[in-house]
Write a protein that holds these residues in place. Sequence first.
Motif, PDB file in Angstrom:
ATOM      1  N   LEU B  42       0.860  -1.185   0.000  1.00 17.00           N
ATOM      2  CA  LEU B  42       0.000   0.000   0.000  1.00 17.00           C
ATOM      3  C   LEU B  42       0.894   1.232   0.000  1.00 17.00           C
ATOM      4  O   LEU B  42       1.956   1.217   0.631  1.00 17.00           O
ATOM      5  N   PRO B  43       0.471   2.301  -0.674  1.00 17.10           N
ATOM      6  CA  PRO B  43       1.312   3.516  -0.620  1.00 17.10           C
ATOM      7  C   PRO B  43       1.333   4.106   0.789  1.00 17.10           C
ATOM      8  O   PRO B  43       0.398   3.890   1.584  1.00 17.10           O
ATOM      9  N   HIS B  44       2.387   4.849   1.078  1.00 18.33           N
ATOM     10  CA  HIS B  44       2.546   5.487   2.385  1.00 18.33           C
ATOM     11  C   HIS B  44       1.325   6.294   2.805  1.00 18.33           C
ATOM     12  O   HIS B  44       0.882   6.266   3.933  1.00 18.33           O
ATOM     13  N   HIS B  45       0.819   7.067   1.839  1.00 18.61           N
ATOM     14  CA  HIS B  45      -0.317   7.921   2.171  1.00 18.61           C
ATOM     15  C   HIS B  45      -1.588   7.334   1.547  1.00 18.61           C
ATOM     16  O   HIS B  45      -2.339   8.024   0.845  1.00 18.61           O
ATOM     17  N   ALA B  46      -1.802   6.063   1.802  1.00 15.46           N
ATOM     18  CA  ALA B  46      -2.953   5.377   1.205  1.00 15.46           C
ATOM     19  C   ALA B  46      -4.253   6.058   1.633  1.00 15.46           C
ATOM     20  O   ALA B  46      -4.418   6.435   2.795  1.00 15.46           O
ATOM     21  N   SER B  74      -1.618   4.047   7.834  1.00 15.54           N
ATOM     22  CA  SER B  74      -2.265   3.726   9.094  1.00 15.54           C
ATOM     23  C   SER B  74      -3.023   2.390   8.990  1.00 15.54           C
ATOM     24  O   SER B  74      -3.898   2.227   8.143  1.00 15.54           O
ATOM     25  N   VAL B  75      -2.644   1.453   9.865  1.00 15.29           N
ATOM     26  CA  VAL B  75      -3.267   0.130   9.850  1.00 15.29           C
ATOM     27  C   VAL B  75      -4.766   0.236  10.125  1.00 15.29           C
ATOM     28  O   VAL B  75      -5.582  -0.410   9.463  1.00 15.29           O
ATOM     29  N   ALA B  76      -5.115   1.094  11.076  1.00 17.34           N
ATOM     30  CA  ALA B  76      -6.517   1.207  11.472  1.00 17.34           C
ATOM     31  C   ALA B  76      -7.379   1.665  10.295  1.00 17.34           C
ATOM     32  O   ALA B  76      -8.500   1.186  10.104  1.00 17.34           O
ATOM     33  N   ASP B 108      -7.345   7.139  14.533  1.00 19.46           N
ATOM     34  CA  ASP B 108      -7.775   6.144  13.533  1.00 19.46           C
ATOM     35  C   ASP B 108      -8.315   4.894  14.219  1.00 19.46           C
ATOM     36  O   ASP B 108      -9.279   4.283  13.749  1.00 19.46           O
ATOM     37  N   TRP B 109      -7.707   4.505  15.329  1.00 21.37           N
ATOM     38  CA  TRP B 109      -8.178   3.323  16.070  1.00 21.37           C
ATOM     39  C   TRP B 109      -9.557   3.585  16.666  1.00 21.37           C
ATOM     40  O   TRP B 109     -10.431   2.720  16.649  1.00 21.37           O
ATOM     41  N   LEU B 110      -9.714   4.796  17.169  1.00 19.70           N
ATOM     42  CA  LEU B 110     -11.001   5.160  17.758  1.00 19.70           C
ATOM     43  C   LEU B 110     -12.097   5.097  16.682  1.00 19.70           C
ATOM     44  O   LEU B 110     -13.202   4.618  16.924  1.00 19.70           O
TER      45      LEU B 110
END
Lengths: 338, 423
Positions: B42-46, B74-76, B108-110
Amino acid sequence: MDSLIKKIESISADDRRIVTNKMTWLREQSIVNKFYHYFYPHSEVYQSPLIPLFLYELEDLEMLNYFPVVLARDGAISLMKFFFENPNPSKVKTPILIHQSLKNLVPLAWKENIAFYNYDAKKIAKVDQSIDKIFLTLFSEPKHCSLEYAEKKLRQLEEKIQKGCCPEIKCYFNYKIPVGEESHDQHHTKHLFEMTTLIKEIFPENKVSYVTNDDVKSLSMNNSLLIDLNEFKFFFADCFVRHLILGQGAVELAEEVERIGYHIPYSFNHGLLISDEYGEEYKVIAKQIHQDMELLRESIEASEAKISRDSYQFEDVQLCSEELKAFTYEQLKKYPVK
Amino acid sequence: MKNKIMIISSSEKSAWVSCQSITSNLQRSYQQVLPDAQYEFLPHHALSVHCLELAKKIKDQNPDKIIFLDHKPSVALFLKSLCLIYQQVKMPEILVHVYGDFILKTPDWLDLGPHLKTMKMKLICASKRQKDLVQSLFEAEGDLVHQCPFPVRKDQFYADDNLRKTGREKYGVGEELIFLYTGRISLQKNVVELARSFAEVLPSLERKAKLFIAGPFDDMGAPYLGLKTNTGSYQHKMMGLITELGLEEKVFYLGNHDKQSLIELYNLSDVFVSISTHNDEDYGMSPAEAMCSGLPLILSDWGGYTSFKQNVDFPHCDLIPVKFENYNVSPDLLKLKKQLILSSLLKTNWKQIEELAHQEFSDQSIAEKLKIILKEEPAKIKSFNNNLYRTASAISKRAKAPFASEIGKFSDFYQELYKVYWE
């Protein structure tokens, strides 16, 4: 020179903080926004033992008098505009350091108030095995660096690369079109294309790559050579990117002219050389330039009246008029500083 | 039946040099444990659209496990797309390698909120203290957070007498004791404080000594406090100190080095020192590489650094206590000075240190550790703890200075959240 050095040494940490925190003393103006972004990252603010600023940012010249001495980051056009609008330093008491290559633009009336700076980094004569990367920095504007100048410089570089050495060529090119001029601008694109073609003609294509801002900040520069393709210092003279790369340990090619002056350290690897030597030719050249400028004053003024410092019509916001720009370019070509 | 595993990584190199090594070394370790794993990028800024496309591809292939290797994107954010695609269908088990910037990703997790209940997951932290920090954010059913150090390539970082000899010749070092700091040189890494302490103990050292400093200067300031500094300011601070104390022949800045020349620097040196109190100090790639090259360590008792002592019970790692006083985090410089003096008396067995370090951090050893973690039962996140809500709010709503108090220093909440890093 002694009094200048004393003034440089009297710059306080507070002075430096003020200059880097411009929002506290400068009104937001279109000219500052437009050209900070157009020149970015070359225009980026950095920490210096001096007071570096662009003269075009100042609405009121008396602001200069707050500081013991300032370093003008300006290139030829905004410097020429400064002298055009202020033929003598009546309001300004503070000495100004300008880039050494722009010395011929200084009017005689300003001579005692202006001294010079130049970059002072480790120099090499030949590109040998110890150099594994060559950084080419360029701002895509024909007047920043003509194709002819670039070809001459790069051919000289090619000759200085010793047999068996095959350094990587890292191109750090800044491609921007000024705000408000997008619809009719094509010379930036053309220039970038021509430069890219030229570089790939001279160096092996598989060794040439393009680097980004992030790359420049993270790559190791220990075994690197910097070639800054800024022919006349037309748009800007004191360049953040150059400090960044030299500060991280890159070296420059030795020039034939020996530089002398007072060294101001900028990093562990480089600094600036300060001098007040005008040289023998200066008086004659400066007199000629400013006589010609007076002859053209009326037409330059008419052209200057069409531009603005602060307007929502960004096309009108310019560092100087086309007339003054063309006049300045001609003088730089006619009287290059050795 | 053999598990089908998919490893997701970034398609671009990280701007952080340590993360570049970490992800490529982790890949090497996984190649040993999971030679048949399929890689996706995935690109860095997906953006959501990139995540959605990959999520569709994943659902088509239906792997048993998905492993996230990188700190970006970000995984989240990606997991949210995955949930949208899987809907009620049973999702693959998720393994996430956690990096120092995890706190910055809490919003992002939230946002992932209700979807988390449908997932079985393992978060892998590189150190004990980061594990504690991450654990304090979630309420989980089962073991959610695991610990596994980031690997170091033992074919790249090792102790070598020849390298020591040639390196010392190259840098003009005779019998002097060389203290070495490598890594980013920035405010929160306390490198100026290290140089000052070194200067103060110089007369008390048993042998003549020098401090070598290598790495890029970084003027990020202290973003958690909203403290921004100009490019060049930390270098000026360092230069000012050297001039002020006349350390031109004692403290040397050697520039930013690539791997090849770093190994030379580690080998010619005698002790690695870092007293960082940076909030992202979740592990310590430089100390790990230094140790694999046979160097004893002096480290701040902060964040991931502490694990170099805790994990290995490593006799040649000395920890300098960290104090949280007057809303400021700082290493105990008196203890540091004592330790610098003590280390000048020690005789080092490079090979012994290298061996211990390789046992703990080599890509082969990490592959073994990962094998065990892979076999363990995944956990379910039941809910978020109050700390996660507060952290996410600080990061997203007070983005310019998320952990600053009214007086511009660290807030009480920072102290509470990060107490696991120094207590």
